[in-house]
Structure formats: structure tokens, C-alpha cells
Design a protein around this motif. Structure first.
Motif, PDB file in Angstrom:
ATOM      1  N   SER A   1       0.821  -1.189   0.087  1.00 39.93           N
ATOM      2  CA  SER A   1       0.067   0.060   0.072  1.00 39.93           C
ATOM      3  C   SER A   1       0.854   1.354  -0.100  1.00 39.93           C
ATOM      4  CB  SER A   1      -0.897   0.109   1.065  1.00 39.93           C
ATOM      5  OG  SER A   1      -0.158  -0.088   2.544  1.00 39.93           O
ATOM      6  N   THR A   2       1.596   1.360  -1.129  1.00 40.85           N
ATOM      7  CA  THR A   2       2.411   2.857  -1.082  1.00 40.85           C
ATOM      8  C   THR A   2       1.824   3.727  -2.084  1.00 40.85           C
ATOM      9  OG1 THR A   2       3.834   1.274  -2.541  1.00 40.85           O
ATOM     10  CG2 THR A   2       4.619   1.934  -0.155  1.00 40.85           C
ATOM     11  N   GLY A   3       0.821   3.663  -2.550  1.00 45.21           N
ATOM     12  CA  GLY A   3       0.127   4.515  -3.702  1.00 45.21           C
ATOM     13  C   GLY A   3      -0.959   3.832  -4.524  1.00 45.21           C
ATOM     14  N   ASN A   4      -1.391   4.689  -5.429  1.00 39.07           N
ATOM     15  CA  ASN A   4      -2.384   4.160  -6.426  1.00 39.07           C
ATOM     16  C   ASN A   4      -1.935   3.096  -7.395  1.00 39.07           C
ATOM     17  OD1 ASN A   4      -3.192   6.585  -5.473  1.00 39.07           O
ATOM     18  ND2 ASN A   4      -4.327   7.204  -6.951  1.00 39.07           N
ATOM     19  N   LEU A   5      -2.813   2.247  -7.685  1.00 38.78           N
ATOM     20  CA  LEU A   5      -2.554   1.150  -8.373  1.00 38.78           C
ATOM     21  C   LEU A   5      -2.370   1.500 -10.095  1.00 38.78           C
ATOM     22  CD1 LEU A   5      -4.799  -1.715  -7.399  1.00 38.78           C
ATOM     23  CD2 LEU A   5      -2.556  -1.024  -6.485  1.00 38.78           C
ATOM     24  N   HIS A   6      -1.284   1.058 -10.753  1.00 31.74           N
ATOM     25  CA  HIS A   6      -1.251   1.420 -11.986  1.00 31.74           C
ATOM     26  C   HIS A   6      -1.191   0.098 -12.977  1.00 31.74           C
ATOM     27  CE1 HIS A   6       2.618  -0.754 -11.268  1.00 31.74           C
ATOM     28  NE2 HIS A   6       2.910   0.149 -10.305  1.00 31.74           N
ATOM     29  N   LEU A   7      -1.114   0.457 -14.299  1.00 28.76           N
ATOM     30  CA  LEU A   7      -1.336  -0.677 -15.165  1.00 28.76           C
ATOM     31  C   LEU A   7      -0.400  -1.982 -15.005  1.00 28.76           C
ATOM     32  CD1 LEU A   7      -1.646   1.475 -18.716  1.00 28.76           C
ATOM     33  CD2 LEU A   7      -3.639   0.361 -17.115  1.00 28.76           C
ATOM     34  N   GLY A   8       0.770  -1.575 -14.517  1.00 32.35           N
ATOM     35  CA  GLY A   8       1.796  -2.779 -14.173  1.00 32.35           C
ATOM     36  C   GLY A   8       1.073  -3.702 -13.162  1.00 32.35           C
ATOM     37  N   ASN A   9       0.557  -3.145 -12.263  1.00 30.96           N
ATOM     38  CA  ASN A   9       0.014  -3.851 -11.106  1.00 30.96           C
ATOM     39  C   ASN A   9      -1.479  -4.758 -11.491  1.00 30.96           C
ATOM     40  OD1 ASN A   9       0.091  -0.968  -8.711  1.00 30.96           O
ATOM     41  ND2 ASN A   9       1.437  -2.870  -8.919  1.00 30.96           N
ATOM     42  N   TYR A  10      -2.014  -3.803 -12.462  1.00 30.38           N
ATOM     43  CA  TYR A  10      -3.198  -4.567 -13.106  1.00 30.38           C
ATOM     44  C   TYR A  10      -2.714  -5.772 -13.987  1.00 30.38           C
ATOM     45  CZ  TYR A  10      -7.600  -5.559 -15.073  1.00 30.38           C
ATOM     46  OH  TYR A  10      -8.742  -6.348 -15.593  1.00 30.38           O
ATOM     47  N   PHE A  11      -1.931  -5.719 -14.840  1.00 32.40           N
ATOM     48  CA  PHE A  11      -1.814  -6.603 -15.787  1.00 32.40           C
ATOM     49  C   PHE A  11      -0.773  -7.670 -15.234  1.00 32.40           C
ATOM     50  CE2 PHE A  11      -3.006  -3.299 -18.769  1.00 32.40           C
ATOM     51  CZ  PHE A  11      -4.222  -4.126 -19.249  1.00 32.40           C
ATOM     52  N   GLY A  12      -0.053  -7.236 -14.239  1.00 33.79           N
ATOM     53  CA  GLY A  12       1.063  -8.374 -13.763  1.00 33.79           C
ATOM     54  C   GLY A  12       0.313  -9.007 -12.525  1.00 33.79           C
ATOM     55  N   ALA A  13      -0.437  -8.754 -11.856  1.00 34.01           N
ATOM     56  CA  ALA A  13      -0.930  -9.514 -10.703  1.00 34.01           C
ATOM     57  C   ALA A  13      -2.532  -9.462 -10.863  1.00 34.01           C
ATOM     58  CB  ALA A  13      -0.572  -8.872  -9.554  1.00 34.01           C
ATOM     59  N   ILE A  14      -3.152  -8.364 -10.686  1.00 32.55           N
ATOM     60  CA  ILE A  14      -4.789  -8.313 -10.619  1.00 32.55           C
ATOM     61  C   ILE A  14      -5.355  -9.112 -11.737  1.00 32.55           C
ATOM     62  CG2 ILE A  14      -6.755  -6.985 -10.362  1.00 32.55           C
ATOM     63  CD1 ILE A  14      -4.914  -4.982  -9.089  1.00 32.55           C
ATOM     64  N   ARG A  15      -5.268  -8.820 -12.871  1.00 32.24           N
ATOM     65  CA  ARG A  15      -5.941  -9.504 -13.855  1.00 32.24           C
ATOM     66  C   ARG A  15      -6.096 -11.216 -13.918  1.00 32.24           C
ATOM     67  NH1 ARG A  15      -4.429  -9.357 -20.136  1.00 32.24           N
ATOM     68  NH2 ARG A  15      -2.274  -9.957 -19.159  1.00 32.24           N
ATOM     69  N   ASN A  16      -4.719 -11.542 -13.518  1.00 38.02           N
ATOM     70  CA  ASN A  16      -4.343 -13.092 -13.457  1.00 38.02           C
ATOM     71  C   ASN A  16      -5.191 -13.422 -12.265  1.00 38.02           C
ATOM     72  OD1 ASN A  16      -2.716 -14.186 -15.440  1.00 38.02           O
ATOM     73  ND2 ASN A  16      -1.384 -12.430 -14.463  1.00 38.02           N
ATOM     74  N   PHE A  17      -5.310 -12.965 -11.117  1.00 42.11           N
ATOM     75  CA  PHE A  17      -6.037 -13.234  -9.908  1.00 42.11           C
ATOM     76  C   PHE A  17      -7.713 -13.425 -10.149  1.00 42.11           C
ATOM     77  CE2 PHE A  17      -8.242 -12.608  -6.087  1.00 42.11           C
ATOM     78  CZ  PHE A  17      -7.276 -13.533  -5.104  1.00 42.11           C
ATOM     79  N   ILE A  18      -8.033 -12.124 -10.915  1.00 40.41           N
ATOM     80  CA  ILE A  18      -9.604 -12.148 -11.314  1.00 40.41           C
ATOM     81  C   ILE A  18      -9.966 -13.177 -11.832  1.00 40.41           C
ATOM     82  CG2 ILE A  18     -11.108 -10.923 -12.517  1.00 40.41           C
ATOM     83  CD1 ILE A  18      -9.610  -8.296 -11.736  1.00 40.41           C
ATOM     84  N   LYS A  19      -9.034 -13.618 -12.966  1.00 35.78           N
ATOM     85  CA  LYS A  19      -9.662 -15.030 -13.690  1.00 35.78           C
ATOM     86  C   LYS A  19      -9.871 -16.065 -13.002  1.00 35.78           C
ATOM     87  CE  LYS A  19      -7.334 -13.568 -18.133  1.00 35.78           C
ATOM     88  NZ  LYS A  19      -6.219 -14.135 -18.904  1.00 35.78           N
TER      89      LYS A  19
END
Ligand code: TYM
Length: 332
Positions: free
Chosen positions: A10-28
Motif C-alpha cells: 500500500s504505497t500509492g495508487n495502482l497502475h497498469l503494471g499492477n493490473y496486468f502483472g497481478a490483478i488480472r490473473n487473480f481475477i480470472k
């Protein structure tokens, strides 16, 4: 059913790297697996945030996770510090983590270079806390970006070491995971190969950025003077833009500009305009959701409470068993 876990500092807002690197895979994966997703707030203390920033950042990441599509009814979504069992496992694992191996960690060496006045023990033992985060739920799959590969390797080392030391087959070895079978690294707009929260101004596109600032950032992205003749090798900053395009644009768009590059007829201005519009199409629904969730304190508090309860149940079981394995026996 496998256990999947991922987290974000939790060091700041989420960026596209966070989304495509981690979140998108997790959501699937959240509908098919036993999934945990958390906000690593203990980790963020290594950089000494003020109490106000500390809390605001945790809240922001929680809002953005939810906006990005993590379903708190499917996955267990929680704040790391709401689960003190993690801190206990971290302490126990620290007894079997060695100075030499921790000092060799690339991210530690990088921090020593970047913040020489604040080389604290939390930075050195960062991979141990990360291992505790993962194995407290016995997770075996960890959706992360390429930059976390070494941390995952260390988490495996600590899990295996515990098993060997106590002659048990208790912790499964965790592995970094990405659906495309290879971990990814989303580049920055400033010519550097990684989009990151603490990189230079203009490096990252945040999920919460409005269209105007996205256009401004993308139009200012680093390029070069353009290919002088057909077939010329691409420079790093231009390759970065193409890699960003691959994440957010259609294949036809990417192919079109690649062909233009090959013919040496490309106009970077046109490419950037297209990239900016495609990023905006991608982030607009997310930004709208962020604003909506941000206004709903009651919902956030319900999600955090529910997540903490579910996470503590699983973490508590592990800690009881680990204490038993190590030899803690109560006198009362
Ligand atoms: P953090 O907060 O730096 O990043 C969160 C996740 O986003 C990924 N990521 C990227 N992926 C691709 N391209 C990029 N440019 C990019 N930038 C960031 C990261 O790989 C990560 O998956 N130590 C972790 C947080 C953490 C954690 C954990 C993760 C703590 N404990 C346990 C997984 C499991 C970190 O600082 O991530």
C-alpha cells in the motif's frame, strides 16, 4: 482445489503494471480456486509513511482492488495487519533465514542503492514477511509480475527449509503464476523497462488517472528520432510503447503500427494518440467504479471485516499447527 494468493504493497495508487502483472490473473482465478488477496501494509512501513498517508493508501488500494473486479464474496480480501498471525509466522521464519541470502536479494540491493539512509531490518527481511504472507494460507500459486520472481524463489526456500528442518511435509512450495505461462513486466512511459509507483513522474499510468492526464503522460512518453530506413532495430523506449500497446490495444492496431515501423513510415505522434485513447477506454470504467466505491464507507468496512475474519480463520489454523510442529507446549 489449489490455494491462490496475491498482494500489493500500500504505497500509492495502482497502475497498469499492477493490473496486468497481478490483478488480472487473480481475477480470472477467483471463481475456481481458494483465493486470497491482501493489502501489504506492514511491507509499506519500510519506507516510513506518515500515519495519515499510511491509512489513506491502504484505503485507496482496497477501493481500487474492488473496482478492478476482485469479488469479496468469492475471494478473501483483507488487510495484512488485520491478521496478526502473519507477523507471528514472520518471526518464526526469521529464525531460519540467513543474513547472506537476504543480502543477496536483488530488491534489497536496489533499495540500499536508492535509500542508503534507511536500510532498515524490515527491508532486509522483506522476503521473509512475503513468504509468511504466502505460506500462512498454504498457497501454491501466486499471480505476480516478473519483478517478484526472486521473492517467490525465496518463499520456496523458506517453506522447504521449514519442512526439512522439522521433517514434515507441511508447507507446499509456492510458485509465481501468470496465465500466459511467462511472468510479465509492463514498461514505463519514461523509457525505463518497468512501470512502478516510485519511479519518475510520468512513468506510470494509474487506474484512477483522468483522460486528460493520461493523454498528457502518453504524448510525453519517451521515443527516439524514428527509424531512418526500413527494418531498423527498435530502441528500448519504442519497444516499451509497443509492449504497452500489446496490453491495451487490439491485435490489429498493434500490427498496423508494427508494420509502419518496419516500413520506416511510422509517426510516433499517431501511435501515442491511439495508445492514449485505448488506455482511456480501458481505464474509464475502472475509474468510474473507483469513484463509486470510494464514496461507500459502509461497504468498505463490511468488506474489510469479512476479509479479516475469513483470513484469520485460515491463518489461525496454520499458526496452531506450526506451533505444534516447532514444539511449543502450553503450561496452562
Ligand atoms: P508491488 O506492490 O510492488 O506490486 C504488486 C504487484 O504488481 C506487480 N507489478 C507489475 N507487474 C508487471 N509489470 C509491472 N511494471 C509491475 N509493477 C508491479 C508486482 O509484480 C506484484 O505482483 N512485495 C510485493 C507485495 C507482496 C506480495 C506478497 C505479493 C507482499 N507480500 C505475497 C504476492 C504475495 C510488492 O511489493 O508488490
Amino acid at each position: 482445489m489449489e490455494t491462490v494468493l496475491s498482494g500489493i504493497r500500500s504505497t500509492g495508487n495502482l497502475h497498469l503494471g499492477n493490473y496486468f502483472g497481478a490483478i488480472r490473473n487473480f481475477i480470472k482465478m477467483q471463481h475456481e480456486h481458494n483465493c486470497y488477496f491482501f493489502i501489504a501494509d506492514y511491507h509499506s512501513l519500510t519506507t516510513h509513511p506518515t500515519p495519515e498517508d499510511f491509512h489513506r493508501n491502504v484505503r485507496q488500494v482496497l477501493v481500487e482492488y474492488l473496482a478492478a473486479g476482485i469479488d469479496p464474496e468469492q475471494a478473501t480480501l483483507y488487510v495484512q495487519s488485520d491478521v496478526p498471525e502473519i507477523a507471528e509466522l514472520y518471526l518464526l521464519l526469521n529464525m531460519n533465514a540467513y543474513k547472506g541470502e537476504l543480502e543477496r536479494c536483488t530488491s534489497f540491493k536496489e533499495k540500499v542503492r536508492k535509500q542508503p539512509d534507511n536500510v532498515n531490518a524490515g527491508l532486509l527481511t522483506y522476503p521473509v514477511l512475503m513468504a509468511a504472507d504466502i505460506i500462512i494460507h498454504k498457497a501454491s500459486k501466486v499471480p505476480v509480475g516478473k519483478d517478484q520472481e526472486q521473492h517467490l524463489e525465496m518463499a520456496r526456500t523458506f517453506a522447504n527449509r521449514f519442512n526439512r528442518m522439522y521433517r514434515v511435509d507441511y508447507f507446499p512450495p509456492p510458485y509465481a503464476f501468470n496465465f500466459e505461462n511467462k511472468l510479465i513486466k509492463i514498461p514505463g512511459l519514461d523509457g525505463s523497462t518497468k512501470m512502478g509507483k516510485s519511479e519518475s513522474e510520468g512513468n506510470a499510468v494509474f487506474l484512477a488517472d483522468d483522460p486528460k492526464s493520461i493523454r498528457k503522460k502518453v504524448m510525453r512518453a519517451t521515443t527516439d528520432s524514428g527509424p531512418q530506413k526500413p527494418g531498423e532495430k527498435m530502441s528500448q523506449p519504442v519497444e516499451n510503447l509497443f509492449n504497452l500497446m500489446k496490453a491495451v490495444c487490439s491485435k490489429d492496431t498493434v500490427d498496423y503500427f508494427l508494420q509502419e515501423y518496419k516500413n520506416a513510415t511510422i509517426r510516433y505522434g499517431d501511435m501515442k494518440k491511439q495508445l492514449a485513447e485505448d488506455i482511456i477506454s480501458f481505464t474509464t470504467p475502472l475509474r468510474e467504479k473507483i469513484l463509486e466505491i470510494d464514496a461507500d464507507n459502509e461497504y468498505l468496512s463490511k468488506v474489510a471485516r469479512m476479509g479479516a475474519e475469513k483470513a484469520r480463520e485460515s491463518a489461525g489454523k496454520t499458526i496452531r499447527e506450526v506451533r505444534e510442529i516447532i514444539g511449543f507446549r502450553s503450561f496452562y
